[in-house]
Design an enzyme around this catalytic site. Structure first.
Site, PDB file in Angstrom:
ATOM      1  N   CYS A   1       1.916  -0.855   7.212  1.00  0.00           N
ATOM      2  CA  CYS A   1       1.773   0.370   7.990  1.00  0.00           C
ATOM      3  C   CYS A   1       3.147   0.964   8.257  1.00  0.00           C
ATOM      4  O   CYS A   1       4.171   0.305   8.123  1.00  0.00           O
ATOM      5  CB  CYS A   1       1.054   0.091   9.298  1.00  0.00           C
ATOM      6  SG  CYS A   1      -0.491  -0.804   9.094  1.00  0.00           S
TER       7      CYS A   1
ATOM      8  N   ASN B   1       2.761  -3.443  13.522  1.00  0.00           N
ATOM      9  CA  ASN B   1       2.462  -3.912  12.166  1.00  0.00           C
ATOM     10  C   ASN B   1       2.280  -5.419  12.216  1.00  0.00           C
ATOM     11  O   ASN B   1       3.092  -6.120  12.834  1.00  0.00           O
ATOM     12  CB  ASN B   1       3.593  -3.582  11.188  1.00  0.00           C
ATOM     13  CG  ASN B   1       3.650  -2.111  10.848  1.00  0.00           C
ATOM     14  OD1 ASN B   1       2.727  -1.362  11.145  1.00  0.00           O
ATOM     15  ND2 ASN B   1       4.742  -1.693  10.224  1.00  0.00           N
ATOM     16  N   GLY B   2       1.258  -5.925  11.541  1.00  0.00           N
ATOM     17  CA  GLY B   2       1.024  -7.364  11.515  1.00  0.00           C
ATOM     18  C   GLY B   2      -0.378  -7.704  11.980  1.00  0.00           C
ATOM     19  O   GLY B   2      -1.216  -6.811  12.211  1.00  0.00           O
TER      20      GLY B   2
ATOM     21  N   GLU C   1       1.197  -5.920 -17.488  1.00  0.00           N
ATOM     22  CA  GLU C   1       1.665  -4.818 -16.648  1.00  0.00           C
ATOM     23  C   GLU C   1       0.982  -3.504 -17.034  1.00  0.00           C
ATOM     24  O   GLU C   1       0.619  -2.707 -16.163  1.00  0.00           O
ATOM     25  CB  GLU C   1       3.190  -4.687 -16.755  1.00  0.00           C
ATOM     26  CG  GLU C   1       3.790  -3.478 -16.066  1.00  0.00           C
ATOM     27  CD  GLU C   1       3.595  -3.456 -14.560  1.00  0.00           C
ATOM     28  OE1 GLU C   1       3.891  -2.405 -13.953  1.00  0.00           O
ATOM     29  OE2 GLU C   1       3.144  -4.462 -13.979  1.00  0.00           O
TER      30      GLU C   1
ATOM     31  N   LYS D   1       2.196   0.283  -0.672  1.00  0.00           N
ATOM     32  CA  LYS D   1       3.444   0.010  -1.387  1.00  0.00           C
ATOM     33  C   LYS D   1       4.007  -1.362  -1.054  1.00  0.00           C
ATOM     34  O   LYS D   1       4.455  -2.095  -1.915  1.00  0.00           O
ATOM     35  CB  LYS D   1       4.480   1.092  -1.046  1.00  0.00           C
ATOM     36  CG  LYS D   1       5.780   0.982  -1.843  1.00  0.00           C
ATOM     37  CD  LYS D   1       5.548   1.206  -3.319  1.00  0.00           C
ATOM     38  CE  LYS D   1       6.833   1.180  -4.112  1.00  0.00           C
ATOM     39  NZ  LYS D   1       6.590   1.288  -5.560  1.00  0.00           N
TER      40      LYS D   1
ATOM     41  N   ARG E   1       3.178   4.215   1.690  1.00  0.00           N
ATOM     42  CA  ARG E   1       2.841   2.840   2.036  1.00  0.00           C
ATOM     43  C   ARG E   1       1.330   2.622   2.111  1.00  0.00           C
ATOM     44  O   ARG E   1       0.869   1.489   2.118  1.00  0.00           O
ATOM     45  CB  ARG E   1       3.484   2.464   3.377  1.00  0.00           C
ATOM     46  CG  ARG E   1       4.995   2.437   3.331  1.00  0.00           C
ATOM     47  CD  ARG E   1       5.572   2.264   4.723  1.00  0.00           C
ATOM     48  NE  ARG E   1       5.363   0.926   5.238  1.00  0.00           N
ATOM     49  CZ  ARG E   1       6.270  -0.033   5.242  1.00  0.00           C
ATOM     50  NH1 ARG E   1       7.458   0.196   4.715  1.00  0.00           N
ATOM     51  NH2 ARG E   1       6.006  -1.213   5.752  1.00  0.00           N
TER      52      ARG E   1
ATOM     53  N   LYS F   1      -1.248  -1.243 -14.452  1.00  0.00           N
ATOM     54  CA  LYS F   1      -1.000   0.163 -14.143  1.00  0.00           C
ATOM     55  C   LYS F   1      -2.266   0.994 -14.322  1.00  0.00           C
ATOM     56  O   LYS F   1      -2.571   1.871 -13.510  1.00  0.00           O
ATOM     57  CB  LYS F   1       0.120   0.723 -15.035  1.00  0.00           C
ATOM     58  CG  LYS F   1       1.499   0.303 -14.615  1.00  0.00           C
ATOM     59  CD  LYS F   1       1.857   0.917 -13.275  1.00  0.00           C
ATOM     60  CE  LYS F   1       2.949   0.130 -12.584  1.00  0.00           C
ATOM     61  NZ  LYS F   1       2.505  -1.125 -11.996  1.00  0.00           N
TER      62      LYS F   1
ATOM     63  N   TRP G   1      -3.132   0.872   8.448  1.00  0.00           N
ATOM     64  CA  TRP G   1      -4.029   0.353   7.420  1.00  0.00           C
ATOM     65  C   TRP G   1      -4.881  -0.706   8.096  1.00  0.00           C
ATOM     66  O   TRP G   1      -4.382  -1.700   8.591  1.00  0.00           O
ATOM     67  CB  TRP G   1      -3.232  -0.261   6.262  1.00  0.00           C
ATOM     68  CG  TRP G   1      -4.073  -0.531   5.047  1.00  0.00           C
ATOM     69  CD1 TRP G   1      -4.669  -1.694   4.697  1.00  0.00           C
ATOM     70  CD2 TRP G   1      -4.403   0.392   4.014  1.00  0.00           C
ATOM     71  NE1 TRP G   1      -5.354  -1.568   3.516  1.00  0.00           N
ATOM     72  CE2 TRP G   1      -5.207  -0.294   3.074  1.00  0.00           C
ATOM     73  CE3 TRP G   1      -4.098   1.739   3.784  1.00  0.00           C
ATOM     74  CZ2 TRP G   1      -5.713   0.312   1.930  1.00  0.00           C
ATOM     75  CZ3 TRP G   1      -4.598   2.338   2.646  1.00  0.00           C
ATOM     76  CH2 TRP G   1      -5.387   1.622   1.728  1.00  0.00           C
TER      77      TRP G   1
ATOM     78  N   HIS H   1     -10.436 -16.797 -28.277  1.00  0.00           N
ATOM     79  CA  HIS H   1     -10.930 -17.864 -27.417  1.00  0.00           C
ATOM     80  C   HIS H   1     -11.765 -17.311 -26.254  1.00  0.00           C
ATOM     81  O   HIS H   1     -11.854 -17.949 -25.211  1.00  0.00           O
ATOM     82  CB  HIS H   1      -9.760 -18.693 -26.882  1.00  0.00           C
ATOM     83  CG  HIS H   1      -9.029 -19.442 -27.949  1.00  0.00           C
ATOM     84  ND1 HIS H   1      -9.544 -20.556 -28.574  1.00  0.00           N
ATOM     85  CD2 HIS H   1      -7.819 -19.203 -28.527  1.00  0.00           C
ATOM     86  CE1 HIS H   1      -8.682 -20.992 -29.474  1.00  0.00           C
ATOM     87  NE2 HIS H   1      -7.616 -20.185 -29.469  1.00  0.00           N
TER      88      HIS H   1
ATOM     89  N   GLU I   1      -4.722   0.168 -11.487  1.00  0.00           N
ATOM     90  CA  GLU I   1      -4.200   0.550 -10.174  1.00  0.00           C
ATOM     91  C   GLU I   1      -4.441   2.019  -9.865  1.00  0.00           C
ATOM     92  O   GLU I   1      -4.851   2.362  -8.750  1.00  0.00           O
ATOM     93  CB  GLU I   1      -2.680   0.313 -10.114  1.00  0.00           C
ATOM     94  CG  GLU I   1      -2.247  -1.066  -9.714  1.00  0.00           C
ATOM     95  CD  GLU I   1      -0.736  -1.146  -9.588  1.00  0.00           C
ATOM     96  OE1 GLU I   1      -0.275  -1.700  -8.591  1.00  0.00           O
ATOM     97  OE2 GLU I   1      -0.018  -0.654 -10.474  1.00  0.00           O
TER      98      GLU I   1
END
Length: 615
Positions: free
Chosen positions: A2, A100-101, A488, A610, A27, A492, A74, A511, A495
């Site tokens: 946050c 925050n937390g 990666e 973020k 964020r 992307k 958040w 496999h 995401e």
């Protein structure tokens, strides 16, 4: 996860707070609010959704005052709703808090306070904090906000960043940091003081900053700040001057920050290299590591810990360090590291890779390594971050602020930083000759230009995005150094476009994943002209035989592959070890172009933030 912004000084606080929160939108958040001391009362404005909603509320019902705090939340406890948005006000209206937390013991604290007659207006764990502060202000702290905060936070379990404003002491803010819940940056201006959870929020206001360490508490006034430990021991502030240019945080000519940051990579890679390489002698200088040749030779093993994109970067770095410095490297998910009681022995070094330097899982892994006696290094982008400060040695990425949630330039900068680390260790350990080092540094000198050439071609991917933006699944294949790039690339895509995608080692396709292949499954194969080229051609042929559409990422001039794949994305020929840096660029851009075509929120994808500062 946050955002926090606060101000005390002669100016009107709300515009400063709202501007700062706007710079932290990357964020991720689901609600926002601010509180201001105005005309003898604490006035709170909150709203759900984007910051624009809060701005409209403040415009409709203006509030003015010279001290205030703001927050973008958040949700962890309590659904996104106005009643759960920060700031939270104590029952007596005396204190207001942003946080925050996660308060791990909030249920027992809430039950205790409820039994004392405290009324709760939200479903959050945060409200416990402000009600505790109000209780201690009346019982033992004699109304002093600093002392009441110190006593209240001593009861909390978990990691926290907290800022408090008091109605009876409106000339100050009190802030504390416990553990690794995120940063707390104190900005020192001329007759005014700022506070934020991240540097970009206040960099335009001041570049002189102090960073709170864990278990420290600060009292901020317009004249500056005083810091003490939670045990009451005074701490002398360590003032740092941050050199970031505020203009670099603006989108400029680009539609999104992610697009801008993709195209900044030639510069960010140059900045990562700049000042660290003597190209004539083939020598690398990394003074932040504080490593002698004797210490370098005594290293037995490196364990790299990271999360998400940084984890895939670490997989690339493993190749560099093992091949050049001849050191065994293990790569661990930071979020899993401490839960398996890892074996660390004398001679082991733990390397943490983190863009923000505040990712709670990575910081926890670093704490675990410290407790087991390992040497601790970090590769970070955020200067002055927690990961950087707690390390025995560090390498900064020098990529500049990365605003887009989906990492791009920090990924490539961290790869280059690991290449520098590998060469530095090889130099210190004597595993490469001077001629070999010069050859590798020559390759490095060419890299920014090769990146620039690749970036010039990326707009050509827009028609490919139009072709595949309706896909529901994607398979990315790579081998060797480019297997992490397949991972990666898939990350992307999922995401920011919300298309399901998997990265897989190409040799493992038969496999299991080969069962998924049909005309509805696009396959992106990284098939550069390297030591595993023939193997990748075989994988492409197998995919085509099952009806899959194949997009090949290939080397310039490779005409053979054009007869095998349906689509070809070509990049310049590049030295094999540095190929991942070029290979990832088209995958970033393809994901971006597909996401834009699908109408997704590229810079702030749903459910993502973020910097992940809670577990």
């Amino acid at each position: 996860m946050c955002g926090i912004v606060g101000y005390v000084g002669p100016r009107n606080a709300p515009p400063i707070i709202l501007d700062g929160l706007g710079r932290l939108e990357y964020r991720g958040y689901d609600s926002a609010g601010l509180a201001v001391w105005a005309h003898g009362a604490l006035v709170v404005r909150r709203d759900v959704g984007k910051l624009a909603n809060l701005r409209q509320r403040v415009e409709a019902s203006p509030v003015t005052g010279q001290v205030g705090i703001g927050h973008t939340r958040w949700a962890t406890h309590g659904a996104p709703a106005e009643r759960n948005a920060h700031p939270h006000l104590s029952m007596d209206g005396e204190f207001v808090v942003v946080h925050n937390g996660i308060v791990e013991n909030y249920r027992e604290l809430r039950d205790e306070l409820t039994s004392e007659g405290v009324r709760f207006d939200s479903d959050t764990d945060t409200e416990v904090i402000v009600q505790l502060i109000a209780r201690f202000a009346q019982d033992g702290a004699h109304g002093d906000v600093t002392e009441a905060t110190r006593r209240a936070v001593s009861l909390l379990r978990g990691a926290h960043a907290i800022v408090v404003l008091s109605r009876s002491q409106p000339d100050r803010l009190v802030a504390t940091r416990i553990g690794n819940a995120g940063g707390v940056a104190l900005g020192l201006g001329d007759g005014e003081t700022f506070i934020a959870s991240d540097i970009p929020a206040i960099i335009e206001q001041t570049r002189r900053m102090v960073f709170l360490e864990s278990h420290q508490l600060a009292t901020l006034t317009a004249g500056g700040c005083s810091i003490q430990t939670l045990d009451g021991v005074p701490v002398s502030p360590n003032v740092q001057t941050i050199g970031w240019d505020p203009v670099s945080a603006a989108r400029g000519e680009y539609s999104h920050f992610m697009e801008k940051e993709i195209f900044e990579q030639a510069r960010s890679i140059t900045d990562t290299i700049r000042g660290r390489v003597d190209f004539e002698r083939g020598e690398v200088t990394l003074p932040g590591l504080h490593l002698s040749p004797e210490e370098a030779r005594s290293i037995r093993r490196i364990v790299t810990v990271a999360c998400g994109t940084s984890y895939y970067s670490a997989l690339v770095g493993k190749f560099f360090i093992e091949q050049l410095a001849r050191l065994n490297v293990e790569v661990d998910y930071a979020s899993e590291f401490r839960y398996r009681n890892p074996i660390l022995e004398p001679g082991d070094t733990v390397l943490a890779i983190t863009q923000s330097g505040e990712t709670v899982d990575t910081l926890a892994a670093m704490d675990e390594a410290r407790g087991k006696g390992a040497r601790l290094w970090s590769i970070v982008n955020a200067i002055g971050s927690q990961a950087m400060r707690v390390s025995d040695g560090f390498i900064t990425m020098n990529a500049g602020p990365e605003i887009g949630v989906a990492s791009t330039k920090a990924f490539t900068a961290s790869i280059v930083a690991q290449y520098l680390l590998a060469l530095y260790l090889a130099q210190r350990r004597g595993t490469l000759t001077e001629a070999e080092r010069r050859a590798h540094t020559h390759d490095l000198a060419r890299l920014p230009d090769l990146v620039g050439q690749t970036l010039e071609r990326l707009p050509e991917l827009t028609p490919l995005a139009a072709q595949f933006h309706t896909a529901t699944n994607f398979l990315y294949l790579g081998r060797g150094l480019n297997y992490p790039i397949a991972l990666e690339g898939a990350l992307k895509l999922k995401e920011i476009s919300y298309i399901h995608a998997e990265g897989y080692p190409a040799g493992e396709m038969k496999h299991g994943p080969i069962a998924l292949l049909d005309e509805h499954m696009p396959v992106l194969a990284i098939a550069l002209q390297d030591a595993v080229y023939d193997k990748m051609i075989s994988q492409i042929e197998q995919a085509k035989a099952r009806g899959a559409t194949v997009i090949a990422l290939a080397t310039d001039g490779d005409e053979f592959i054009r007869a095998k794949a349906d689509y070809v994305i070509a990049i310049p020929a590049v030295p094999p070890l540095l190929a991942p840096v070029l290979a990832v660029l088209p995958l970033q851009m393809l994901a971006y172009a597909i996401a834009v075509r699908r109408g997704a929120d590229v810079d702030q994808p749903r459910n993502l933030a973020k910097s992940v500062t809670v577990e």
